[in-house]
Design a protein around this motif. Structure first.
Motif, PDB file in Angstrom:
ATOM      1  N   SER A   2     -23.782 -38.587 -12.234  1.00  0.00           N
ATOM      2  CA  SER A   2     -25.183 -38.198 -12.082  1.00  0.00           C
ATOM      3  C   SER A   2     -25.388 -36.876 -11.354  1.00  0.00           C
ATOM      4  O   SER A   2     -26.385 -36.215 -11.565  1.00  0.00           O
ATOM      5  CB  SER A   2     -25.949 -39.317 -11.370  1.00  0.00           C
ATOM      6  N   ASP A   3     -24.461 -36.476 -10.482  1.00  0.00           N
ATOM      7  CA  ASP A   3     -24.615 -35.229  -9.739  1.00  0.00           C
ATOM      8  C   ASP A   3     -24.162 -34.000 -10.528  1.00  0.00           C
ATOM      9  O   ASP A   3     -24.282 -32.884 -10.052  1.00  0.00           O
ATOM     10  CB  ASP A   3     -23.816 -35.282  -8.431  1.00  0.00           C
ATOM     11  N   VAL A   4     -23.629 -34.203 -11.716  1.00  0.00           N
ATOM     12  CA  VAL A   4     -23.089 -33.103 -12.493  1.00  0.00           C
ATOM     13  C   VAL A   4     -24.115 -32.651 -13.521  1.00  0.00           C
ATOM     14  O   VAL A   4     -24.658 -33.446 -14.270  1.00  0.00           O
ATOM     15  CB  VAL A   4     -21.773 -33.522 -13.190  1.00  0.00           C
ATOM     16  N   LYS A   5     -24.400 -31.335 -13.518  1.00  0.00           N
ATOM     17  CA  LYS A   5     -25.338 -30.743 -14.469  1.00  0.00           C
ATOM     18  C   LYS A   5     -24.605 -29.618 -15.185  1.00  0.00           C
ATOM     19  O   LYS A   5     -23.586 -29.135 -14.715  1.00  0.00           O
ATOM     20  CB  LYS A   5     -26.537 -30.126 -13.742  1.00  0.00           C
ATOM     21  N   HIS A   6     -25.154 -29.213 -16.295  1.00  0.00           N
ATOM     22  CA  HIS A   6     -24.547 -28.081 -16.979  1.00  0.00           C
ATOM     23  C   HIS A   6     -24.647 -26.835 -16.101  1.00  0.00           C
ATOM     24  O   HIS A   6     -23.706 -26.059 -15.975  1.00  0.00           O
ATOM     25  CB  HIS A   6     -25.205 -27.846 -18.341  1.00  0.00           C
ATOM     26  N   SER A   7     -25.797 -26.639 -15.457  1.00  0.00           N
ATOM     27  CA  SER A   7     -26.030 -25.466 -14.624  1.00  0.00           C
ATOM     28  C   SER A   7     -27.081 -25.800 -13.578  1.00  0.00           C
ATOM     29  O   SER A   7     -27.953 -26.629 -13.807  1.00  0.00           O
ATOM     30  CB  SER A   7     -26.510 -24.308 -15.500  1.00  0.00           C
ATOM     31  N   ASP A   8     -26.998 -25.169 -12.421  1.00  0.00           N
ATOM     32  CA  ASP A   8     -27.986 -25.328 -11.356  1.00  0.00           C
ATOM     33  C   ASP A   8     -28.608 -23.955 -11.109  1.00  0.00           C
ATOM     34  O   ASP A   8     -27.910 -23.026 -10.700  1.00  0.00           O
ATOM     35  CB  ASP A   8     -27.307 -25.850 -10.094  1.00  0.00           C
ATOM     36  N   PRO A  55     -20.744 -30.206  -8.251  1.00  0.00           N
ATOM     37  CA  PRO A  55     -20.931 -29.821  -6.852  1.00  0.00           C
ATOM     38  C   PRO A  55     -19.664 -29.763  -6.013  1.00  0.00           C
ATOM     39  O   PRO A  55     -19.502 -28.870  -5.193  1.00  0.00           O
ATOM     40  CB  PRO A  55     -21.900 -30.879  -6.312  1.00  0.00           C
ATOM     41  N   SER A  56     -18.737 -30.714  -6.200  1.00  0.00           N
ATOM     42  CA  SER A  56     -17.508 -30.720  -5.401  1.00  0.00           C
ATOM     43  C   SER A  56     -16.497 -31.660  -6.033  1.00  0.00           C
ATOM     44  O   SER A  56     -16.790 -32.343  -7.015  1.00  0.00           O
ATOM     45  CB  SER A  56     -17.809 -31.182  -3.965  1.00  0.00           C
ATOM     46  N   MET A  57     -15.324 -31.744  -5.432  1.00  0.00           N
ATOM     47  CA  MET A  57     -14.306 -32.691  -5.901  1.00  0.00           C
ATOM     48  C   MET A  57     -14.810 -34.127  -5.788  1.00  0.00           C
ATOM     49  O   MET A  57     -14.356 -35.006  -6.517  1.00  0.00           O
ATOM     50  CB  MET A  57     -13.011 -32.526  -5.105  1.00  0.00           C
ATOM     51  N   THR A  98     -13.979 -29.499   0.181  1.00  0.00           N
ATOM     52  CA  THR A  98     -14.922 -30.481  -0.338  1.00  0.00           C
ATOM     53  C   THR A  98     -15.850 -30.959   0.765  1.00  0.00           C
ATOM     54  O   THR A  98     -15.393 -31.531   1.755  1.00  0.00           O
ATOM     55  CB  THR A  98     -14.173 -31.691  -0.953  1.00  0.00           C
ATOM     56  N   GLY A  99     -17.149 -30.702   0.598  1.00  0.00           N
ATOM     57  CA  GLY A  99     -18.151 -31.163   1.552  1.00  0.00           C
ATOM     58  C   GLY A  99     -18.132 -30.398   2.861  1.00  0.00           C
ATOM     59  O   GLY A  99     -17.273 -29.545   3.099  1.00  0.00           O
ATOM     60  N   GLY A 100     -19.121 -30.702   3.690  1.00  0.00           N
ATOM     61  CA  GLY A 100     -19.269 -30.024   4.973  1.00  0.00           C
ATOM     62  C   GLY A 100     -18.062 -30.157   5.878  1.00  0.00           C
ATOM     63  O   GLY A 100     -17.591 -29.176   6.453  1.00  0.00           O
ATOM     64  N   ASP A 101     -17.533 -31.367   6.005  1.00  0.00           N
ATOM     65  CA  ASP A 101     -16.362 -31.567   6.865  1.00  0.00           C
ATOM     66  C   ASP A 101     -15.126 -30.878   6.300  1.00  0.00           C
ATOM     67  O   ASP A 101     -14.208 -30.556   7.041  1.00  0.00           O
ATOM     68  CB  ASP A 101     -16.066 -33.064   7.044  1.00  0.00           C
ATOM     69  N   GLY A 102     -15.100 -30.651   5.002  1.00  0.00           N
ATOM     70  CA  GLY A 102     -13.970 -29.979   4.368  1.00  0.00           C
ATOM     71  C   GLY A 102     -14.110 -28.473   4.339  1.00  0.00           C
ATOM     72  O   GLY A 102     -13.234 -27.777   3.827  1.00  0.00           O
ATOM     73  N   GLY A 103     -15.221 -27.942   4.857  1.00  0.00           N
ATOM     74  CA  GLY A 103     -15.413 -26.501   4.923  1.00  0.00           C
ATOM     75  C   GLY A 103     -16.012 -25.877   3.670  1.00  0.00           C
ATOM     76  O   GLY A 103     -16.001 -24.660   3.521  1.00  0.00           O
ATOM     77  N   GLN A 104     -16.578 -26.700   2.776  1.00  0.00           N
ATOM     78  CA  GLN A 104     -17.167 -26.159   1.552  1.00  0.00           C
ATOM     79  C   GLN A 104     -18.483 -25.459   1.881  1.00  0.00           C
ATOM     80  O   GLN A 104     -19.366 -26.034   2.496  1.00  0.00           O
ATOM     81  CB  GLN A 104     -17.412 -27.280   0.540  1.00  0.00           C
TER      82      GLN A 104
END
Length: 123
Positions: A2-8, A55-57, A98-104
């Motif tokens: 659901s979080d995956v789109k063709h483009s944002d 958005p991320s892994m 990946t994500g805030g804690d991962g430094g993304q």
């Protein structure tokens, strides 16, 4: 997923893919875009991204296996073309935050390919 789109429309990497923002392109095909990092950490530093907005892994699913596998297989060739010395004396690093804690910092899945003579600025 659901979080995956063709483009944002608000994503800077989607804007690079669409040509709305210029990029120093390393490679492009139907599904993958590679470009030089604007703040490189090393003599060779480019990013590989899927053109589709993931958005991320954390949002990767079975439907993304092909494009991510192709990105991983493409990285060594592009690293060498961009100036990394061949393995085993040379080499490169691949980083996927990946994500805030991962430094993304940009929430569009991307893999940093970093290499060249050491020492590097970071890492």
């Amino acid at each position: 997923m659901s979080d995956v789109k063709h483009s944002d429309p608000d994503c800077i990497f989607c804007k690079l893919v669409s040509g709305k923002i210029p990029a120093k392109k390393v490679y492009e095909d139907e599904d993958i875009f590679a470009f030089h990092d604007i703040n490189p950490w090393a003599p060779v530093h480019f990013l590989l991204i899927p053109k589709r907005h993931i958005p991320s892994m954390a949002q990767v699913g079975p439907e993304h296996v092909d494009v991510l596998g192709r990105m991983m297989a493409l990285a060594p060739r592009l690293a060498q073309e961009q100036g990394c010395r061949p393995y085993p004396e040379g080499g490169f690093r691949m980083v996927c935050n990946t994500g805030g804690d991962g430094g993304q910092e940009v929430h569009h899945l991307h893999i940093h390919v970093i290499g060249g003579p050491r020492p590097w600025v970071k890492g």
